[in-house]
Design a protein around this motif. Structure first.
Motif, PDB file in Angstrom:
ATOM      1  N   ALA A  70      18.179 -23.767   8.110  1.00  9.83           N
ATOM      2  CA  ALA A  70      19.270 -23.282   7.255  1.00  9.83           C
ATOM      3  C   ALA A  70      19.923 -22.104   7.961  1.00  9.83           C
ATOM      4  O   ALA A  70      19.241 -21.175   8.402  1.00  9.83           O
ATOM      5  CB  ALA A  70      18.735 -22.865   5.890  1.00  9.83           C
ATOM      6  N   VAL A  71      21.245 -22.157   8.072  1.00  8.12           N
ATOM      7  CA  VAL A  71      21.989 -21.166   8.838  1.00  8.12           C
ATOM      8  C   VAL A  71      22.920 -20.393   7.910  1.00  8.12           C
ATOM      9  O   VAL A  71      23.715 -20.984   7.175  1.00  8.12           O
ATOM     10  CB  VAL A  71      22.807 -21.836   9.956  1.00  8.12           C
ATOM     11  N   SER A  72      22.823 -19.080   7.943  1.00 11.20           N
ATOM     12  CA  SER A  72      23.653 -18.225   7.105  1.00 11.20           C
ATOM     13  C   SER A  72      25.002 -17.974   7.763  1.00 11.20           C
ATOM     14  O   SER A  72      25.093 -17.791   8.981  1.00 11.20           O
ATOM     15  CB  SER A  72      22.947 -16.894   6.859  1.00 11.20           C
ATOM     16  N   ALA A  73      26.069 -17.957   6.926  1.00  9.45           N
ATOM     17  CA  ALA A  73      27.393 -17.637   7.443  1.00  9.45           C
ATOM     18  C   ALA A  73      27.514 -16.149   7.739  1.00  9.45           C
ATOM     19  O   ALA A  73      28.382 -15.726   8.503  1.00  9.45           O
ATOM     20  CB  ALA A  73      28.463 -18.061   6.447  1.00  9.45           C
ATOM     21  N   ASP A  74      26.625 -15.361   7.134  1.00  7.29           N
ATOM     22  CA  ASP A  74      26.599 -13.922   7.372  1.00  7.29           C
ATOM     23  C   ASP A  74      26.008 -13.684   8.760  1.00  7.29           C
ATOM     24  O   ASP A  74      24.880 -14.069   9.042  1.00  7.29           O
ATOM     25  CB  ASP A  74      25.746 -13.229   6.306  1.00  7.29           C
ATOM     26  N   LYS A  75      26.760 -13.054   9.634  1.00  7.06           N
ATOM     27  CA  LYS A  75      26.314 -12.882  11.014  1.00  7.06           C
ATOM     28  C   LYS A  75      25.198 -11.854  11.146  1.00  7.06           C
ATOM     29  O   LYS A  75      24.508 -11.807  12.157  1.00  7.06           O
ATOM     30  CB  LYS A  75      27.499 -12.495  11.899  1.00  7.06           C
ATOM     31  N   SER A  76      25.026 -11.010  10.137  1.00  6.17           N
ATOM     32  CA  SER A  76      23.902 -10.079  10.170  1.00  6.17           C
ATOM     33  C   SER A  76      22.616 -10.846   9.890  1.00  6.17           C
ATOM     34  O   SER A  76      22.623 -11.896   9.252  1.00  6.17           O
ATOM     35  CB  SER A  76      24.083  -8.966   9.134  1.00  6.17           C
ATOM     36  N   SER A  77      21.493 -10.340  10.354  1.00  9.85           N
ATOM     37  CA  SER A  77      20.224 -11.041  10.214  1.00  9.85           C
ATOM     38  C   SER A  77      19.791 -11.076   8.753  1.00  9.85           C
ATOM     39  O   SER A  77      19.700 -10.031   8.096  1.00  9.85           O
ATOM     40  CB  SER A  77      19.146 -10.342  11.051  1.00  9.85           C
ATOM     41  N   PRO A  78      19.524 -12.262   8.190  1.00 11.30           N
ATOM     42  CA  PRO A  78      19.079 -12.353   6.795  1.00 11.30           C
ATOM     43  C   PRO A  78      17.754 -11.619   6.584  1.00 11.30           C
ATOM     44  O   PRO A  78      16.910 -11.537   7.490  1.00 11.30           O
ATOM     45  CB  PRO A  78      18.915 -13.859   6.571  1.00 11.30           C
ATOM     46  N   GLU A  79      17.573 -11.109   5.386  1.00 17.03           N
ATOM     47  CA  GLU A  79      16.376 -10.354   5.038  1.00 17.03           C
ATOM     48  C   GLU A  79      15.134 -11.243   5.159  1.00 17.03           C
ATOM     49  O   GLU A  79      15.116 -12.376   4.685  1.00 17.03           O
ATOM     50  CB  GLU A  79      16.514  -9.834   3.616  1.00 17.03           C
ATOM     51  N   PHE A  80      14.098 -10.725   5.813  1.00 18.85           N
ATOM     52  CA  PHE A  80      12.902 -11.527   6.064  1.00 18.85           C
ATOM     53  C   PHE A  80      11.735 -10.598   6.376  1.00 18.85           C
ATOM     54  O   PHE A  80      11.877  -9.633   7.118  1.00 18.85           O
ATOM     55  CB  PHE A  80      13.145 -12.477   7.238  1.00 18.85           C
ATOM     56  N   LYS A  81      10.568 -10.881   5.792  1.00 18.53           N
ATOM     57  CA  LYS A  81       9.372 -10.079   6.033  1.00 18.53           C
ATOM     58  C   LYS A  81       8.173 -11.000   6.261  1.00 18.53           C
ATOM     59  O   LYS A  81       8.132 -12.120   5.756  1.00 18.53           O
ATOM     60  CB  LYS A  81       9.080  -9.153   4.848  1.00 18.53           C
ATOM     61  N   THR A  82       7.188 -10.506   6.998  1.00 14.74           N
ATOM     62  CA  THR A  82       5.942 -11.242   7.195  1.00 14.74           C
ATOM     63  C   THR A  82       4.770 -10.341   6.854  1.00 14.74           C
ATOM     64  O   THR A  82       4.929  -9.177   6.514  1.00 14.74           O
ATOM     65  CB  THR A  82       5.807 -11.725   8.653  1.00 14.74           C
ATOM     66  N   GLY A  83       3.558 -10.892   6.991  1.00 18.47           N
ATOM     67  CA  GLY A  83       2.347 -10.114   6.781  1.00 18.47           C
ATOM     68  C   GLY A  83       2.041  -9.911   5.311  1.00 18.47           C
ATOM     69  O   GLY A  83       2.626 -10.522   4.425  1.00 18.47           O
ATOM     70  N   TRP A  84       1.092  -9.027   5.052  1.00 17.74           N
ATOM     71  CA  TRP A  84       0.736  -8.703   3.675  1.00 17.74           C
ATOM     72  C   TRP A  84       1.851  -7.887   3.059  1.00 17.74           C
ATOM     73  O   TRP A  84       2.294  -6.888   3.607  1.00 17.74           O
ATOM     74  CB  TRP A  84      -0.572  -7.913   3.646  1.00 17.74           C
ATOM     75  N   LEU A  85       2.309  -8.290   1.891  1.00 16.42           N
ATOM     76  CA  LEU A  85       3.459  -7.654   1.261  1.00 16.42           C
ATOM     77  C   LEU A  85       3.069  -6.821   0.048  1.00 16.42           C
ATOM     78  O   LEU A  85       3.872  -6.593  -0.849  1.00 16.42           O
ATOM     79  CB  LEU A  85       4.481  -8.725   0.858  1.00 16.42           C
ATOM     80  N   ASP A  86       1.804  -6.400   0.020  1.00 15.39           N
ATOM     81  CA  ASP A  86       1.314  -5.511  -1.048  1.00 15.39           C
ATOM     82  C   ASP A  86       1.568  -6.081  -2.434  1.00 15.39           C
ATOM     83  O   ASP A  86       1.905  -5.359  -3.378  1.00 15.39           O
ATOM     84  CB  ASP A  86       1.961  -4.122  -0.932  1.00 15.39           C
ATOM     85  N   GLY A  87       1.436  -7.383  -2.549  1.00  7.80           N
ATOM     86  CA  GLY A  87       1.562  -8.019  -3.850  1.00  7.80           C
ATOM     87  C   GLY A  87       2.981  -8.253  -4.316  1.00  7.80           C
ATOM     88  O   GLY A  87       3.214  -8.820  -5.375  1.00  7.80           O
ATOM     89  N   THR A  88       3.982  -7.832  -3.528  1.00  3.83           N
ATOM     90  CA  THR A  88       5.359  -8.010  -3.961  1.00  3.83           C
ATOM     91  C   THR A  88       5.761  -9.474  -3.879  1.00  3.83           C
ATOM     92  O   THR A  88       5.380 -10.187  -2.970  1.00  3.83           O
ATOM     93  CB  THR A  88       6.326  -7.160  -3.115  1.00  3.83           C
ATOM     94  N   GLY A  89       6.528  -9.916  -4.843  1.00  2.89           N
ATOM     95  CA  GLY A  89       7.022 -11.277  -4.831  1.00  2.89           C
ATOM     96  C   GLY A  89       8.533 -11.294  -4.890  1.00  2.89           C
ATOM     97  O   GLY A  89       9.134 -12.230  -5.423  1.00  2.89           O
ATOM     98  N   GLU A  90       9.167 -10.278  -4.341  1.00  2.00           N
ATOM     99  CA  GLU A  90      10.607 -10.122  -4.468  1.00  2.00           C
ATOM    100  C   GLU A  90      11.368 -11.271  -3.804  1.00  2.00           C
ATOM    101  O   GLU A  90      10.928 -11.845  -2.811  1.00  2.00           O
ATOM    102  CB  GLU A  90      11.049  -8.789  -3.871  1.00  2.00           C
ATOM    103  N   SER A  91      12.508 -11.574  -4.375  1.00  2.00           N
ATOM    104  CA  SER A  91      13.392 -12.572  -3.794  1.00  2.00           C
ATOM    105  C   SER A  91      14.315 -11.901  -2.782  1.00  2.00           C
ATOM    106  O   SER A  91      14.638 -10.718  -2.892  1.00  2.00           O
ATOM    107  CB  SER A  91      14.223 -13.245  -4.884  1.00  2.00           C
ATOM    108  N   ALA A  92      14.751 -12.678  -1.791  1.00  2.00           N
ATOM    109  CA  ALA A  92      15.654 -12.143  -0.782  1.00  2.00           C
ATOM    110  C   ALA A  92      17.049 -11.927  -1.375  1.00  2.00           C
ATOM    111  O   ALA A  92      17.507 -12.704  -2.212  1.00  2.00           O
ATOM    112  CB  ALA A  92      15.730 -13.092   0.397  1.00  2.00           C
ATOM    113  N   ALA A  93      17.694 -10.875  -0.922  1.00  2.00           N
ATOM    114  CA  ALA A  93      19.037 -10.548  -1.424  1.00  2.00           C
ATOM    115  C   ALA A  93      20.087 -11.135  -0.482  1.00  2.00           C
ATOM    116  O   ALA A  93      20.777 -10.418   0.245  1.00  2.00           O
ATOM    117  CB  ALA A  93      19.191  -9.035  -1.533  1.00  2.00           C
ATOM    118  N   ASP A  94      20.207 -12.466  -0.478  1.00  2.00           N
ATOM    119  CA  ASP A  94      21.164 -13.133   0.398  1.00  2.00           C
ATOM    120  C   ASP A  94      22.559 -13.128  -0.219  1.00  2.00           C
ATOM    121  O   ASP A  94      22.719 -13.198  -1.437  1.00  2.00           O
ATOM    122  CB  ASP A  94      20.739 -14.585   0.647  1.00  2.00           C
TER     123      ASP A  94
END
Length: 446
Positions: free
Chosen positions: A80-104
């Motif tokens: 999936a390719v974003s039309a926004d040329k800036s890098s889409p929000e993305f995280k890896t690893g342990w996220l301290d229990g957060t289940g937040e959705s990406a702000a695309d």
């Protein structure tokens, strides 16, 4: 009800013969029927920087956690390719229990890619859909989490709320299906959306798809040639991110689905629910493993059980204690299952790898634990374990590929860095490992 230990099998014959792997083909998530076992003799060690045992490396646009699939000289992949040329929000690893959705923001394009297996060059690419995403994704997920499937003639790709698409191997769109809005997220936080990750499979001319979402839960089958819906079976469940498996035993063919409220087997022809099992962890991800006359299920968010189910089971298999098990349940482990990675059965052992870097082996017949060891410096895992030539390959999110000797004892053979984030499960065919990183697809082989 027969009384027996949870770890001792009653007198019954179990077939653990692995089905033949069609050489060079890896048609769906984790290969033939999701078993995760490839053919040939892949390398144990390689070096991405020097190029040792790296046959090729191809750039992949956009974002995707879907795995590559292979048939003949073709590789199929989604992104999936974003039309926004800036890098889409993305995280890896342990996220301290957060289940937040990406702000695309802005539109995305969902793509199906075909690459040449020999050199990794792009053969064709097709834009399946372009638009504003109908549902959000988890901050750690993408809009192309689901692995495509092929039977050598058709290529089927699922993009959740953006639909189900079928192409021929030359890239011609044959049909598409809008399955409606699939709101996938945690059952206890309705404001969060995490996106879909269930992958389609193809069996006997049918596309089979498990769609468990908060607003709708079902599995369905479609004619692979026309897209005509053949059957839709309602499930009593919440969101799952699991791919179904097919069990053929005792004169019946069943669709096996993981779940939180309903782990179950269904008759493929009639849709009848043959057996059900309750009491697993929420947010189920691992694919059921079918080996001969046995089915293995695990899910590990909250509770982490492991179940060994006879393929001819009927009725409610939910254990009420660890001594008196229902007749269709061969054995169970109340803990130490897997939350994210799908387990693997090779020869006589069941291997369960967890997202926090623990690898365990069990006797597949009895459930006896052979070992349970933490991988030193392993980090976090989203990909599932795969195998070939009595070796296990397990890649973490940082891109470190750990290679283990299959057997009754824990034996690390090598660790190889891809120097790239990896959340997709590798594919293995013809003695080659195909590993998808965040930006590239690699072919590792001699």
């Amino acid at each position: 009800m027969r009384i027996r230990s949870a770890f001792v099998l009653s007198s019954c014959l179990f077939a653990f013969t692995s089905p033949p792997v069609r050489a060079g083909n890896w048609p769906s998530f984790r290969g033939p029927n999701g078993r995760g076992i490839g053919d040939g003799r892949p390398p144990i060690e390689w070096d991405v920087e020097s190029g040792e045992h790296v046959k090729w490396k191809s750039s992949i646009p956009g974002q995707g956690h879907s795995s590559p699939i292979l048939w003949g000289d073709r590789i199929f992949l989604t992104t999936a390719v974003s039309a926004d040329k800036s890098s889409p929000e993305f995280k890896t690893g342990w996220l301290d229990g957060t289940g937040e959705s990406a702000a695309d923001e802005g539109p995305w394009t969902w793509k199906v890619l075909c690459l040449n297996k020999k050199d990794g060059r792009l053969v064709w690419q097709r834009d399946a859909h372009t638009g504003i995403p109908k549902s959000k994704r988890h901050i750690k997920a993408t809009y192309a989490n689901s692995t495509p499937a092929t039977d050598g003639t058709h290529v089927v790709a699922f993009f959740g709320s953006e639909g189900l698409y079928c192409y021929d191997v030359e890239g011609e769109l044959l049909w598409k299906k809008d399955l409606g809005l699939l709101k996938s997220g945690p059952y206890n936080a309705e404001d969060l959306e995490w996106g879909s990750a269930n992958s389609p499979i193809i069996h006997d001319g049918q596309v089979i798809l498990q769609c468990d979402a908060m607003n709708n839960a079902f599995w369905a089958s479609f004619d692979v040639k026309t897209g005509r819906e053949l059957r839709r079976v309602k499930r009593v469940d919440i969101t799952t991110w699991s791919t179904p498996s097919i069990a053929e035993s005792g004169g019946r063919t069943q669709v096996v689905c993981n779940g939180y409220k309903e782990m179950a087997g269904y008759d493929l022809k009639t849709g009848e629910r043959l057996w059900t099992l309750h009491g697993g962890g929420d947010c189920p991800v691992p694919t059921p493993q079918v080996v001969g006359d046995m089915i293995y299920l695990t899910n590990g968010h909250g509770r982490s059980p492991i179940y060994a189910i006879r393929a001819d089971a009927r009725g409610d298999l939910t254990p009420t204690d660890e001594v008196a098990l229902p007749e269709g349940l061969a054995w169970c482990q109340p803990k130490n299952g897997s939350y994210m990675p799908t387990p693997l059965v090779l020869d006589k052992n069941l291997y369960v790898a967890s997202d926090n870097g623990i690898l365990a082996a069990y006797d597949a017949k009895t459930g006896k634990q052979l070992y349970r060891e933490r991988i030193k410096g392993a980090g976090t895992f989203s990909a599932s374990i795969v195998a070939a030539d009595d070796r296990l390959y397990f890649v973490n999110e940082a891109g470190d590929v750990f290679v283990f000797q299959a057997g009754d004892s824990f034996k690390l053979l090598a660790s190889n860095s891809m120097n790239e984030i990896c959340l997709a499960t590798p594919a293995i065919a013809d003695g080659q490992i195909f590993i998808r990183g965040r930006d590239h697809l690699y072919c590792i082989g001699d």
